[in-house]
Design a protein around this motif. Structure first.
Motif, PDB file in Angstrom:
ATOM      1  N   GLU A 183      39.455  15.072 -66.476  1.00 13.31           N
ATOM      2  CA  GLU A 183      39.534  16.204 -65.560  1.00 13.31           C
ATOM      3  C   GLU A 183      38.844  17.443 -66.119  1.00 13.31           C
ATOM      4  OE1 GLU A 183      43.496  16.458 -63.371  1.00 13.31           O
ATOM      5  OE2 GLU A 183      44.013  15.266 -65.142  1.00 13.31           O
ATOM      6  N   SER A 233      35.001  13.189 -72.611  1.00  9.52           N
ATOM      7  CA  SER A 233      35.313  13.117 -71.194  1.00  9.52           C
ATOM      8  C   SER A 233      34.331  12.280 -70.391  1.00  9.52           C
ATOM      9  CB  SER A 233      35.356  14.538 -70.611  1.00  9.52           C
ATOM     10  OG  SER A 233      34.104  15.178 -70.760  1.00  9.52           O
ATOM     11  N   GLY A 273      35.959  15.185 -61.837  1.00  9.39           N
ATOM     12  CA  GLY A 273      37.093  14.455 -62.381  1.00  9.39           C
ATOM     13  C   GLY A 273      38.453  14.831 -61.838  1.00  9.39           C
ATOM     14  N   SER A 301      32.845   6.486 -59.840  1.00  4.34           N
ATOM     15  CA  SER A 301      33.558   7.192 -58.787  1.00  4.34           C
ATOM     16  C   SER A 301      32.832   7.064 -57.459  1.00  4.34           C
ATOM     17  CB  SER A 301      33.703   8.674 -59.154  1.00  4.34           C
ATOM     18  OG  SER A 301      32.419   9.249 -59.393  1.00  4.34           O
ATOM     19  N   HIS A 305      33.307   8.189 -63.367  1.00  4.93           N
ATOM     20  CA  HIS A 305      34.575   8.843 -63.657  1.00  4.93           C
ATOM     21  C   HIS A 305      34.486   9.651 -64.952  1.00  4.93           C
ATOM     22  CE1 HIS A 305      36.740   7.006 -60.427  1.00  4.93           C
ATOM     23  NE2 HIS A 305      36.583   5.777 -60.874  1.00  4.93           N
ATOM     24  N   ASN A 357      42.258   9.295 -67.185  1.00  6.03           N
ATOM     25  CA  ASN A 357      42.406  10.267 -66.115  1.00  6.03           C
ATOM     26  C   ASN A 357      43.640   9.900 -65.287  1.00  6.03           C
ATOM     27  OD1 ASN A 357      42.095  11.489 -63.418  1.00  6.03           O
ATOM     28  ND2 ASN A 357      40.075  12.131 -64.118  1.00  6.03           N
TER      29      ASN A 357
END
Length: 387
Positions: free
Chosen positions: A81, A109, A45, A10, A78, A90
């Motif tokens: 969420e 996750s 996220g 990210s 990443h 996601n």
């Protein structure tokens, strides 16, 4: 600077961050988006989360410890969420590539953290595990993944989902790197003892498909050569589906306690699955929670009678390889339930669990889990070394 070929990151830092020198010198790592770094906004996220929160005042304890030991932070990864999923898809940022099996999901996750390590972009990565968020991605991507004993590692600065289950964890491609990272947290394989009881509970193995059993048979034979014959005594009652029910309600209540006010005020647009879980979490009553707290205590008491410090519990990490990328939402939800019937074992009991690459099945990784009594994390690392 890293070229992100698998959509794992990210945020890639212009220059790797390092604050100290030590046993991690020369190793580059990534951190999941729920780890706080001072003066940076932890995205968690979800774009609405990032837009409604300011920069962190402190750096997460785990992240600071890794940096001080010489680890070079390449960036943040990443994630599903608010860490409330185990699949790795996601709705806002997409699905990182599972380099070990590109037609399958990476798991979540901690999706980006696993993807970055599996692709060789970093030497190791930090993730977090509430209901399997290190263990499932490690299994799906053919990695080593450690969920430490709950509470053993300081989780300050790790954004919460369900605090009585949340733990920091980490991924590596090889065992020596896993040993180096674990040692800075006091989990030293050299201090580990070889277990004397190999517990392969029939409750889990009788539900395991013939294909998964066959794929993991060589690893079990090696373990039996080290530890002796398997004890196949079942898990204590109730059935795994009831364990998952207890976990699901307990986690949901805590998740709403931690995040519900923000969800109500910010009205974020959640993707499939996450939206439904938060909607369900909002409906869990105090009476519901108090009931599952009692049931969880009973499960822990029954397990602790069977889970001696000399025991290692061995089982498949997941029911099979990762779901295919084109699986329907209904199929993903069904698979999630099956995974959680397995991963909730360590979560409910606070046990350490080390996922190791166990086999290949349908050209995809199949993980094997070594589970120990609380605070016996180092025994799992020592046993993995013998394997």
């Amino acid at each position: 600077m890293i070229v992100d070929s698998v959509s794992a990151f990210s945020d890639i830092l212009d220059k790797p961050l390092v604050t100290g020198s030590g046993v991690l010198d020369g190793l580059t790592f990534a951190a999941k988006e729920n780890y706080e770094l001072a003066e940076r906004v932890a995205g968690n996220g979800n774009p609405t989360w990032k837009a409604t929160h300011g920069p962190s005042a402190v750096t997460a304890s785990v992240l600071a410890k890794v940096l001080d030991a010489g680890g070079r932070l390449a960036g943040f990864t990443h994630m599903d969420e608010l860490a409330y999923s185990i699949i790795g898809a996601n709705a806002h940022t997409g699905t990182p590539v599972n380099s070990a099996s590109p037609d399958r999901v990476p798991g979540g996750s901690s999706s980006g953290s696993a993807a970055a390590v599996a692709a060789g972009l970093v030497d190791f990565s930090l993730g977090s595990d509430t209901g399997g968020s290190v263990r499932a991605p490690a299994a799906f991507c053919g990695l080593f993944g450690l969920r430490p004993t709950h509470g053993r590692i300081d989780a300050t600065g790790l954004l919460p989902l369900a605090p009585s289950f949340d733990v920091p964890g980490w991924f590596t491609r090889d065992l020596p790197t896993m040993l180096r990272i674990s040692a800075i947290f006091g989990i030293k394989a050299g201090a580990g003892r070889t277990p004397t009881r190999l517990w392969c509970p029939s409750t889990i193995w009788d539900r395991t498909s013939p294909e998964v059993k066959a794929s993991l048979a060589p690893a079990l034979i090696k373990l039996q050569g080290i530890l002796g014959p398997s004890d196949i005594s079942p898990l204590p009652d109730p059935a795994p589906e009831e364990w998952f029910r207890v976990f699901r309600i307990h986690q949901a209540y805590e998740a709403w306690e931690a995040l519900g006010t923000w969800v109500d005020e910010a009205s974020p647009a959640f993707g499939p699955g996450v939206a439904e879980r938060f909607a369900a979490a909002k409906t869990v009553t105090t009476e519901d929670f108090e009931q599952v707290v009692k049931e969880r205590k009973a499960i822990r008491a029954a397990m602790d009678k069977l889970m001696s410090p000399e025991t290692v519990l061995v089982m498949p990490t997941t029911p099979g390889p990762a779901p295919l990328l084109n699986a329907s939402q209904a199929d993903l939800d069904d698979y999630r339930g099956k995974i959680m019937c397995m991963t909730c074992l360590s979560g409910l009991n606070g046990y350490p669990e080390l996922t190791i690459p166990g086999a290949k099945l349908k050209h995809a990784p199949q993980g094997l889990s070594l589970i120990g009594a609380r605070q016996r994390d180092q025994d799992l690392l020592a046993l993995a070394g013998l394997l």
